[in-house]
Design a protein around this motif. Sequence first.
Motif, mmCIF file in Angstrom:
data_model
loop_
_atom_site.group_PDB
_atom_site.id
_atom_site.type_symbol
_atom_site.label_atom_id
_atom_site.label_comp_id
_atom_site.label_asym_id
_atom_site.label_seq_id
_atom_site.Cartn_x
_atom_site.Cartn_y
_atom_site.Cartn_z
ATOM 1 N N PRO A 85 -28.138 53.969 2.732
ATOM 2 C CA PRO A 85 -27.488 53.134 1.723
ATOM 3 C C PRO A 85 -27.368 51.680 2.137
ATOM 4 O O PRO A 85 -27.044 50.830 1.320
ATOM 5 N N ASN A 86 -27.585 51.412 3.422
ATOM 6 C CA ASN A 86 -27.441 50.030 3.882
ATOM 7 C C ASN A 86 -28.334 49.779 5.090
ATOM 8 O O ASN A 86 -28.835 50.694 5.741
ATOM 9 N N THR A 87 -28.509 48.523 5.378
ATOM 10 C CA THR A 87 -29.270 48.123 6.558
ATOM 11 C C THR A 87 -28.338 48.069 7.766
ATOM 12 O O THR A 87 -27.115 48.192 7.632
ATOM 13 N N TYR A 88 -28.900 47.888 8.932
ATOM 14 C CA TYR A 88 -28.136 47.630 10.159
ATOM 15 C C TYR A 88 -29.011 46.782 11.069
ATOM 16 O O TYR A 88 -30.238 46.718 10.924
ATOM 17 N N CYS A 89 -28.371 46.103 12.028
ATOM 18 C CA CYS A 89 -29.113 45.117 12.817
ATOM 19 C C CYS A 89 -29.932 45.740 13.941
ATOM 20 O O CYS A 89 -30.966 45.215 14.336
ATOM 21 N N GLY A 90 -29.453 46.854 14.516
ATOM 22 C CA GLY A 90 -30.174 47.524 15.592
ATOM 23 C C GLY A 90 -29.939 46.968 16.976
ATOM 24 O O GLY A 90 -30.417 47.535 17.966
ATOM 25 N N ILE A 91 -29.181 45.861 17.098
ATOM 26 C CA ILE A 91 -29.021 45.223 18.411
ATOM 27 C C ILE A 91 -27.569 44.994 18.820
ATOM 28 O O ILE A 91 -27.304 44.616 19.961
ATOM 29 N N CYS A 92 -26.620 45.225 17.925
ATOM 30 C CA CYS A 92 -25.210 44.999 18.264
ATOM 31 C C CYS A 92 -24.687 46.143 19.134
ATOM 32 O O CYS A 92 -25.353 47.160 19.333
ATOM 33 N N PRO A 104 -21.556 45.620 12.132
ATOM 34 C CA PRO A 104 -20.893 44.526 11.395
ATOM 35 C C PRO A 104 -21.857 43.675 10.575
ATOM 36 O O PRO A 104 -21.421 42.918 9.711
ATOM 37 N N GLU A 105 -23.152 43.814 10.817
ATOM 38 C CA GLU A 105 -24.147 43.022 10.089
ATOM 39 C C GLU A 105 -24.786 43.806 8.946
ATOM 40 O O GLU A 105 -25.741 43.327 8.335
ATOM 41 N N LYS A 106 -24.275 44.986 8.656
ATOM 42 C CA LYS A 106 -24.917 45.817 7.634
ATOM 43 C C LYS A 106 -24.828 45.165 6.257
ATOM 44 O O LYS A 106 -23.855 44.489 5.931
ATOM 45 N N LYS A 107 -25.862 45.398 5.487
ATOM 46 C CA LYS A 107 -25.919 44.940 4.094
ATOM 47 C C LYS A 107 -26.088 46.183 3.231
ATOM 48 O O LYS A 107 -26.904 47.052 3.538
ATOM 49 N N ILE A 108 -25.330 46.264 2.142
ATOM 50 C CA ILE A 108 -25.252 47.489 1.354
ATOM 51 C C ILE A 108 -26.138 47.376 0.117
ATOM 52 O O ILE A 108 -25.936 46.495 -0.731
ATOM 53 N N PHE A 109 -27.116 48.264 0.020
ATOM 54 C CA PHE A 109 -27.998 48.266 -1.139
ATOM 55 C C PHE A 109 -27.200 48.493 -2.421
ATOM 56 O O PHE A 109 -26.361 49.382 -2.511
ATOM 57 N N GLY A 110 -27.462 47.650 -3.405
ATOM 58 C CA GLY A 110 -26.794 47.789 -4.692
ATOM 59 C C GLY A 110 -25.376 47.258 -4.731
ATOM 60 O O GLY A 110 -24.702 47.366 -5.747
ATOM 61 N N VAL A 111 -24.938 46.666 -3.616
ATOM 62 C CA VAL A 111 -23.583 46.105 -3.552
ATOM 63 C C VAL A 111 -23.641 44.656 -3.081
ATOM 64 O O VAL A 111 -23.288 43.735 -3.810
ATOM 65 N N THR A 112 -24.090 44.458 -1.849
ATOM 66 C CA THR A 112 -24.184 43.083 -1.319
ATOM 67 C C THR A 112 -25.609 42.539 -1.390
ATOM 68 O O THR A 112 -25.810 41.330 -1.316
ATOM 69 N N VAL A 113 -26.600 43.417 -1.500
ATOM 70 C CA VAL A 113 -28.001 43.016 -1.704
ATOM 71 C C VAL A 113 -28.600 43.918 -2.779
ATOM 72 O O VAL A 113 -28.019 44.941 -3.148
ATOM 73 N N ASN A 114 -29.775 43.551 -3.282
ATOM 74 C CA ASN A 114 -30.420 44.349 -4.322
ATOM 75 C C ASN A 114 -30.577 45.795 -3.886
ATOM 76 O O ASN A 114 -30.960 46.085 -2.740
ATOM 77 N N GLY A 115 -30.304 46.703 -4.848
ATOM 78 C CA GLY A 115 -30.381 48.122 -4.567
ATOM 79 C C GLY A 115 -31.746 48.708 -4.860
ATOM 80 O O GLY A 115 -32.760 48.003 -4.900
#
Length: 331
Positions: A85-92, A104-115
């Motif tokens: 449902p969301n991205t993650y940075c992979g390095i934190c 903390p860098e996750k972006k949520i599909f359909g909420v904070t970025v295009n779904g």
Amino acid sequence: MDELYLEKPGQLKLRESAQIDQLGDSEALVKTIYGGICGSDIKVYGGHLPYANYPCRPGHEILGLIVEAGPKSPFKSGTRVISFPNTYCGICEFCLQEKTNICPEKKIFGVTVNGLFGQEIIVDSEFLVPVPTELNSEKAILTEPFAVIVHALKKVKIVKATSVAVVGCGTEGFLTIALLEYLGAEITAIDINQDKMNKAKSFYTSIGTLHPENVKNQKFDLVVEAAGTKAAIEMAFTLIKPGGTMITLGLTGDEVRFPSLNVTRSELSILGSIIYTKQDFKEAFEILKSPGFNIAPVLSEIIPFAQYKKAFADASTGNYTKIVLDFRDSR
């Protein structure tokens, strides 16, 4: 190809997707089969999620087929996949501990970025998971919400004598009941909607049901709060046995009264749980494949994606569990 597009709260429309020119090295072009409407989709649609960005393409639960993949993607054409449902940075620090769900860098599909609610969409391969061939598509589309429950219930030890109250009989509530029954727990379902409790009882005959108005002095080893309302969360605190545990799954932006004295004196454990990791997906697949796992009541409707207005209207009533859009059906 078409996609859903939410201009602002309450204004959802169908539009032609932008032309896809070229894939990035790790990206994949996915032809969507099914898209599951989540409670957070309804909150974004209704304007009730304060961190949502508009306009956006909604949706984050999809099942689809890989059409094409970049040179660094592990997927081949024809592979069935489901989405994170969301991205993650992979390095934190959290990602390096395999806690990608709290990056903390996750972006949520359909909420904070295009779904992902389009007939064809591009997704980075890191956020796609291949589906076992023996799992049918109608079960596979439930993997993402079910992995939420797999992740949550791993936080506690559940044996056949464990008494559990499940507060809220929406999709996550039903999935919680399904997994708890599979594990042999003693279950009581609590909801303000009698029809939902009747449905739960009809499929899981050994469970008890309880309307909030009839809650007196009942106590449970474990309470799973899956309603996500102020009233439900505050009631859930009153249901925990001394030494017991509450898992909070529901999301609300409302301030909730915290019974500090009771939590301390009764040694209550309050555990937050958010989504899952890829390991939870693997475990979810194995349970979904089991003949003894009853997930029948969770999927309420499969609706042609062109009837998105009906689908979102039905989902907004709160009278259904999971409603799924069929992106192959343009009726």
